[in-house]
Design a protein around this motif. Sequence first.
Motif, PDB file in Angstrom:
ATOM      1  N   CYS A   4       0.941  -1.144  -0.153  1.00 10.20           N
ATOM      2  CA  CYS A   4       0.015   0.097  -0.117  1.00 10.20           C
ATOM      3  C   CYS A   4       1.075   1.327  -0.081  1.00 10.20           C
ATOM      4  O   CYS A   4       1.896   1.250   0.488  1.00 10.20           O
ATOM      5  CB  CYS A   4      -0.786   0.181   1.086  1.00 10.20           C
ATOM      6  SG  CYS A   4      -0.304   0.788   2.630  1.00 10.20           S
ATOM      7  N   PRO A   5       0.344   2.552  -0.459  1.00  5.09           N
ATOM      8  CA  PRO A   5       1.216   3.525  -0.566  1.00  5.09           C
ATOM      9  C   PRO A   5       1.279   4.384   0.658  1.00  5.09           C
ATOM     10  O   PRO A   5       2.221   5.163   0.651  1.00  5.09           O
ATOM     11  CB  PRO A   5       0.300   4.519  -1.485  1.00  5.09           C
ATOM     12  CG  PRO A   5      -1.055   4.004  -1.418  1.00  5.09           C
ATOM     13  CD  PRO A   5      -0.971   2.407  -1.050  1.00  5.09           C
ATOM     14  N   THR A   6       0.631   3.804   1.769  1.00  6.96           N
ATOM     15  CA  THR A   6       0.545   4.344   3.021  1.00  6.96           C
ATOM     16  C   THR A   6      -0.249   5.795   3.098  1.00  6.96           C
ATOM     17  O   THR A   6      -0.075   6.343   2.017  1.00  6.96           O
ATOM     18  CB  THR A   6       1.962   4.627   3.701  1.00  6.96           C
ATOM     19  OG1 THR A   6       2.777   5.721   3.116  1.00  6.96           O
ATOM     20  CG2 THR A   6       2.783   3.515   3.687  1.00  6.96           C
ATOM     21  N   CYS A   7      -0.961   6.026   4.213  1.00  9.56           N
ATOM     22  CA  CYS A   7      -1.853   7.381   4.333  1.00  9.56           C
ATOM     23  C   CYS A   7      -1.910   7.546   5.750  1.00  9.56           C
ATOM     24  O   CYS A   7      -1.216   6.923   6.702  1.00  9.56           O
ATOM     25  CB  CYS A   7      -2.950   7.158   3.332  1.00  9.56           C
ATOM     26  SG  CYS A   7      -4.112   6.223   4.503  1.00  9.56           S
ATOM     27  N   MET A  38       0.398  -4.685   3.660  1.00  9.65           N
ATOM     28  CA  MET A  38      -0.990  -3.334   3.866  1.00  9.65           C
ATOM     29  C   MET A  38      -0.656  -2.738   5.192  1.00  9.65           C
ATOM     30  O   MET A  38      -0.504  -3.217   6.169  1.00  9.65           O
ATOM     31  CB  MET A  38      -1.990  -3.890   3.527  1.00  9.65           C
ATOM     32  CG  MET A  38      -2.418  -4.636   2.331  1.00  9.65           C
ATOM     33  SD  MET A  38      -2.076  -3.834   0.766  1.00  9.65           S
ATOM     34  CE  MET A  38      -3.460  -2.973   0.550  1.00  9.65           C
ATOM     35  N   GLY A  39      -1.101  -1.495   5.160  1.00  6.34           N
ATOM     36  CA  GLY A  39      -0.583  -0.335   6.434  1.00  6.34           C
ATOM     37  C   GLY A  39      -1.688  -0.543   7.409  1.00  6.34           C
ATOM     38  O   GLY A  39      -1.598   0.374   8.538  1.00  6.34           O
ATOM     39  N   CYS A  40      -3.082  -1.159   7.077  1.00 10.56           N
ATOM     40  CA  CYS A  40      -4.002  -1.058   8.183  1.00 10.56           C
ATOM     41  C   CYS A  40      -5.152  -2.310   7.722  1.00 10.56           C
ATOM     42  O   CYS A  40      -5.141  -2.774   6.797  1.00 10.56           O
ATOM     43  CB  CYS A  40      -4.656   0.280   8.157  1.00 10.56           C
ATOM     44  SG  CYS A  40      -5.792   0.606   6.810  1.00 10.56           S
ATOM     45  N   ASN A  79      -8.583  -1.335   4.826  1.00  3.25           N
ATOM     46  CA  ASN A  79      -8.590  -1.894   3.507  1.00  3.25           C
ATOM     47  C   ASN A  79      -7.509  -2.932   3.214  1.00  3.25           C
ATOM     48  O   ASN A  79      -7.814  -3.671   2.102  1.00  3.25           O
ATOM     49  CB  ASN A  79      -8.179  -0.761   2.611  1.00  3.25           C
ATOM     50  CG  ASN A  79      -9.085   0.408   2.519  1.00  3.25           C
ATOM     51  OD1 ASN A  79     -10.239   0.107   2.608  1.00  3.25           O
ATOM     52  ND2 ASN A  79      -8.547   1.653   2.601  1.00  3.25           N
ATOM     53  N   GLY A  80      -6.767  -3.381   4.166  1.00  4.27           N
ATOM     54  CA  GLY A  80      -5.746  -4.558   3.894  1.00  4.27           C
ATOM     55  C   GLY A  80      -6.303  -5.752   3.255  1.00  4.27           C
ATOM     56  O   GLY A  80      -5.925  -6.045   1.770  1.00  4.27           O
ATOM     57  N   GLU A 109      -8.155  -4.982  -0.078  1.00  4.22           N
ATOM     58  CA  GLU A 109      -7.387  -4.455  -1.418  1.00  4.22           C
ATOM     59  C   GLU A 109      -6.368  -5.299  -2.004  1.00  4.22           C
ATOM     60  O   GLU A 109      -6.025  -5.415  -3.102  1.00  4.22           O
ATOM     61  CB  GLU A 109      -6.655  -3.392  -0.883  1.00  4.22           C
ATOM     62  CG  GLU A 109      -7.450  -1.980  -0.762  1.00  4.22           C
ATOM     63  CD  GLU A 109      -6.762  -0.821  -0.460  1.00  4.22           C
ATOM     64  OE1 GLU A 109      -5.646  -0.826  -0.242  1.00  4.22           O
ATOM     65  OE2 GLU A 109      -7.358   0.310  -0.321  1.00  4.22           O
ATOM     66  N   ARG A 141      -3.665   6.892   7.854  1.00  2.86           N
ATOM     67  CA  ARG A 141      -4.169   5.619   8.687  1.00  2.86           C
ATOM     68  C   ARG A 141      -3.240   5.010   9.096  1.00  2.86           C
ATOM     69  O   ARG A 141      -3.407   4.276  10.155  1.00  2.86           O
ATOM     70  CB  ARG A 141      -5.291   5.122   8.134  1.00  2.86           C
ATOM     71  CG  ARG A 141      -6.617   5.556   7.665  1.00  2.86           C
ATOM     72  CD  ARG A 141      -7.639   4.473   7.378  1.00  2.86           C
ATOM     73  NE  ARG A 141      -9.033   5.171   6.759  1.00  2.86           N
ATOM     74  CZ  ARG A 141      -9.084   5.360   5.714  1.00  2.86           C
ATOM     75  NH1 ARG A 141      -8.268   5.142   4.676  1.00  2.86           N
ATOM     76  NH2 ARG A 141     -10.194   5.969   5.284  1.00  2.86           N
ATOM     77  N   ILE A 142      -1.916   5.252   8.656  1.00  3.85           N
ATOM     78  CA  ILE A 142      -1.047   4.051   9.033  1.00  3.85           C
ATOM     79  C   ILE A 142      -0.429   4.418  10.490  1.00  3.85           C
ATOM     80  O   ILE A 142      -0.433   5.527  10.893  1.00  3.85           O
ATOM     81  CB  ILE A 142       0.216   4.182   7.899  1.00  3.85           C
ATOM     82  CG1 ILE A 142       0.922   3.091   7.903  1.00  3.85           C
ATOM     83  CG2 ILE A 142       1.094   5.261   8.194  1.00  3.85           C
ATOM     84  CD1 ILE A 142       1.267   2.496   6.604  1.00  3.85           C
TER      85      ILE A 142
HETATM   86  S1  SF4 Z   1      -3.860   0.143   3.347  1.00  4.23           S
HETATM   87 FE1  SF4 Z   1      -4.626   1.372   5.236  1.00  4.23          FE
HETATM   88  S2  SF4 Z   1      -2.582   2.497   5.425  1.00  4.23           S
HETATM   89 FE2  SF4 Z   1      -2.557   1.674   3.421  1.00  4.23          FE
HETATM   90  S3  SF4 Z   1      -3.022   3.222   2.072  1.00  4.23           S
HETATM   91 FE3  SF4 Z   1      -4.849   1.748   2.288  1.00  4.23          FE
HETATM   92  S4  SF4 Z   1      -5.991   2.995   4.211  1.00  4.23           S
HETATM   93 FE4  SF4 Z   1      -4.013   3.775   3.908  1.00  4.23          FE
END
Ligand code: SF4
Length: 399
Positions: free
Chosen positions: A276-279, A309-311, A314-315, A318, A281-282
Amino acid sequence: MTVEEHRPLSPRRKSRPVHVGDVQVGGDAPVVVQTMTNTDTADAQSTLNQIAQLADNGAEIVRLAVPDKAAAAALPEIVRATTAPLIADIHFDYRLALASIKAGIHGLRLNPGNIRDADKVREVVRAAQERRISIRIGVNEGSLPPIPTLAEDELPPPKPRRMVDAALWEISILEEMGFEDIKISLKAFDVPAMVTAYREIAQRVPYPLHLGVTEAGLPGAGSVRSAVGIGLLLAEGIGDTIRVSLAADPAEELPVAWNILSSLNIRQRGATIVACPTCGRIEVDLIPLANQIEAHFQKLGKPITVAVMGCVVNGPGESRDADIGLAAGKGKGAIFRKGEVVRIVPEDQFLPALIEEGQRVIAEKFPDESGPSPADDQDAIIPMTAVQQGSRPGRTARR
Ligand code: SF4
């Protein structure tokens, strides 16, 4: 056209197969990845070391420059010990092509822009015919044949036309001699020009095409430029072998080339990492972790898809298509397979747990191939706490 009918890739253009050593290019062979050494070819041992490193990193054919007699003199030793089929890159002096053939080289690249004497080309073709080696006619926009004198009101032909004409001139010499073990490249820095030239030659001749954007640049911009030019053509079914040309260590070209192929679902080498690109929420330091996961799974060399994935929002969703993944949260994270959570693990176990689960996936998907067990590879298992503190003990896998 409905979504169901949509086909992102055109059927592959049918080309006449040729061989470079034991590697087939064209016909029904997969798209072949190649690169070029940047050692002094006259230094046989350094060149052999680099060839081995490049082959290890996914080069299926390796080209080397033969700019002078010293380089040609080193070829017998290099050919004897090489770990990949070799192509001698020849400019200007046809005698270096003859010396390369005599040394046992597996293929030649000739530039029609700078060996303009048909008799000399014929001499090389005769020798290649005897040894049954293939020749790439390698046109480069930077070394095109001179434009013939133009009438006052005549415009010079556009670059793609000049590139195609240069290739056709040399093809005609080879064909007149009954020589058909030909590959063609029409490389340019200018992506639209390169794409236009390849599209035309693809319709004019049956030979396999070697794709490349020449002098594409430094790794960042050069990778994008190469991916756009090569990717556009591959998506149209054009192209039998690719070389990404970067101003970098040639080993850096190989993951780019393989990523172009895997992005189009043409070929995959080793693991594909979804990250994931990180955002905002990470809650964990994801990028070093993703790098370590990529290094580990690339080293195993098995074509599985691993998501990082960072959370947990959506992990799993996605990365539903991934064989295995991690949705990392603060203090704990979920390990999932094909989008289904199989374990919840504490933060310091993210990497070892993913590696362990990855071994299970690999053992199930490739039951006949035994790979290293996690226990064999303890130095690749780095506690997350160490990652977060910036410490990176253990070796880093080569990609
Ligand atoms: S997986 Fe979670 S932390 Fe990663 S970009 Fe999507 S919403 Fe943000």
